[in-house]
Design a protein around this motif. Structure first.
Motif, PDB file in Angstrom:
ATOM      1  N   PHE A  78      35.234  24.205  27.189  1.00 27.38           N
ATOM      2  CA  PHE A  78      34.336  25.198  27.792  1.00 27.38           C
ATOM      3  C   PHE A  78      32.933  24.625  27.932  1.00 27.38           C
ATOM      4  N   HIS A  79      32.457  23.989  26.868  1.00 28.52           N
ATOM      5  CA  HIS A  79      31.121  23.403  26.909  1.00 28.52           C
ATOM      6  C   HIS A  79      31.040  22.300  27.964  1.00 28.52           C
ATOM      7  N   LEU A  80      32.045  21.466  28.024  1.00 28.91           N
ATOM      8  CA  LEU A  80      32.059  20.376  29.003  1.00 28.91           C
ATOM      9  C   LEU A  80      32.062  20.921  30.435  1.00 28.91           C
ATOM     10  N   ILE A  81      32.899  21.901  30.705  1.00 31.59           N
ATOM     11  CA  ILE A  81      32.999  22.446  32.067  1.00 31.59           C
ATOM     12  C   ILE A  81      31.719  23.171  32.471  1.00 31.59           C
ATOM     13  N   THR A  82      31.147  23.964  31.578  1.00 31.63           N
ATOM     14  CA  THR A  82      29.926  24.690  31.935  1.00 31.63           C
ATOM     15  C   THR A  82      28.739  23.754  32.094  1.00 31.63           C
ATOM     16  N   ALA A  83      28.650  22.724  31.248  1.00 28.89           N
ATOM     17  CA  ALA A  83      27.533  21.773  31.375  1.00 28.89           C
ATOM     18  C   ALA A  83      27.630  20.992  32.683  1.00 28.89           C
TER      19      ALA A  83
ATOM     20  N   ALA B 295      26.867  23.339  35.611  1.00 28.40           N
ATOM     21  CA  ALA B 295      25.440  23.610  35.762  1.00 28.40           C
ATOM     22  C   ALA B 295      24.727  22.417  36.407  1.00 28.40           C
ATOM     23  N   LEU B 296      25.088  21.216  36.013  1.00 29.03           N
ATOM     24  CA  LEU B 296      24.488  20.026  36.612  1.00 29.03           C
ATOM     25  C   LEU B 296      24.798  19.965  38.108  1.00 29.03           C
ATOM     26  N   PHE B 297      26.047  20.196  38.467  1.00 26.33           N
ATOM     27  CA  PHE B 297      26.457  20.180  39.864  1.00 26.33           C
ATOM     28  C   PHE B 297      25.733  21.271  40.653  1.00 26.33           C
ATOM     29  N   LEU B 298      25.650  22.463  40.088  1.00 24.88           N
ATOM     30  CA  LEU B 298      24.994  23.562  40.793  1.00 24.88           C
ATOM     31  C   LEU B 298      23.500  23.341  40.949  1.00 24.88           C
TER      32      LEU B 298
ATOM     33  N   PHE C 178      24.190  29.434  38.561  1.00 30.77           N
ATOM     34  CA  PHE C 178      23.691  28.280  37.805  1.00 30.77           C
ATOM     35  C   PHE C 178      23.118  28.713  36.464  1.00 30.77           C
ATOM     36  N   PHE C 179      22.276  29.731  36.495  1.00 26.27           N
ATOM     37  CA  PHE C 179      21.635  30.169  35.256  1.00 26.27           C
ATOM     38  C   PHE C 179      22.670  30.684  34.265  1.00 26.27           C
ATOM     39  N   LEU C 180      23.658  31.406  34.748  1.00 25.94           N
ATOM     40  CA  LEU C 180      24.728  31.893  33.876  1.00 25.94           C
ATOM     41  C   LEU C 180      25.499  30.729  33.248  1.00 25.94           C
ATOM     42  N   LEU C 181      25.834  29.724  34.064  1.00 27.15           N
ATOM     43  CA  LEU C 181      26.543  28.555  33.524  1.00 27.15           C
ATOM     44  C   LEU C 181      25.682  27.788  32.527  1.00 27.15           C
ATOM     45  N   TRP C 182      24.397  27.636  32.842  1.00 24.98           N
ATOM     46  CA  TRP C 182      23.525  26.870  31.956  1.00 24.98           C
ATOM     47  C   TRP C 182      23.363  27.585  30.607  1.00 24.98           C
ATOM     48  N   ILE C 183      23.174  28.888  30.644  1.00 26.34           N
ATOM     49  CA  ILE C 183      23.054  29.649  29.390  1.00 26.34           C
ATOM     50  C   ILE C 183      24.360  29.581  28.612  1.00 26.34           C
ATOM     51  N   SER C 184      25.505  29.705  29.301  1.00 32.53           N
ATOM     52  CA  SER C 184      26.805  29.618  28.621  1.00 32.53           C
ATOM     53  C   SER C 184      26.986  28.257  27.966  1.00 32.53           C
TER      54      SER C 184
END
Length: 152
Positions: free
Chosen positions: A96-101, A104-107, A135-141
């Motif tokens: 989960f951490h890997l996918i969201t990080a 967020a970078l891609f977005l 993006f903000f949701l993914l970065w916070i997650s």
């Protein structure tokens, strides 16, 4: 305590401050005043307010991104050198951490491109605001899931 861990943590919180400032400049009640002040650092006296606010928004977002990437690089270098070790976490949290990080970078890169296209007046740039919310949701997650990695 390891000074690299302290620096990494400070950089990640500065990234949050940069992202929140960029968001507030565009959507906050008094965000235009903050954007104008930040943008005036990168503008001449006869630059319009609109351009100053836009430059403040861009500078805040780039500051957040730079701090985010710098903190991540410090963490990875120190992990490779063996100065910090992570306690194991469940594989689902790790993925989960890997996918969201990575998401967020891609977005963020997509946001930068959409912001540039917005300046040129392209119709696809209307997706800048919805993509920014995702993006903000993914970065916070990603940040919250990163807190579960205990460092020793």
């Amino acid at each position: 305590m390891n000074p690299y861990i302290v620096m990494m943590s400070i950089l990640i919180y500065l990234a949050l401050a940069g992202y929140l400032t960029a968001w507030y400049i565009r959507s906050g009640r008094n965000g235009s005043a903050i954007g104008r002040q930040i943008g005036s650092l990168f503008s001449t006296e006869n630059t319009s307010d609109f351009i100053r606010i836009r430059r403040g928004h861009i500078a805040s977002a780039l500051f957040g991104f730079t701090c985010d990437v710098s903190g991540t690089i410090i963490m990875e270098v120190e992990r490779i050198k063996g100065r910090i070790k992570f306690h194991p976490v469940p594989p689902a949290l790790d993925w989960f951490h890997l996918i969201t990080a990575q998401g967020a970078l891609f977005l963020f890169i997509i946001l930068a491109i959409l912001g540039f296209l917005k300046r040129k007046g392209a119709p696809i740039s209307r997706f800048h605001v919805p993509v920014a919310k995702v993006f903000f949701l993914l970065w916070i997650s990603s940040s919250i899931s990163g807190w579960f990695y205990r460092i020793s």
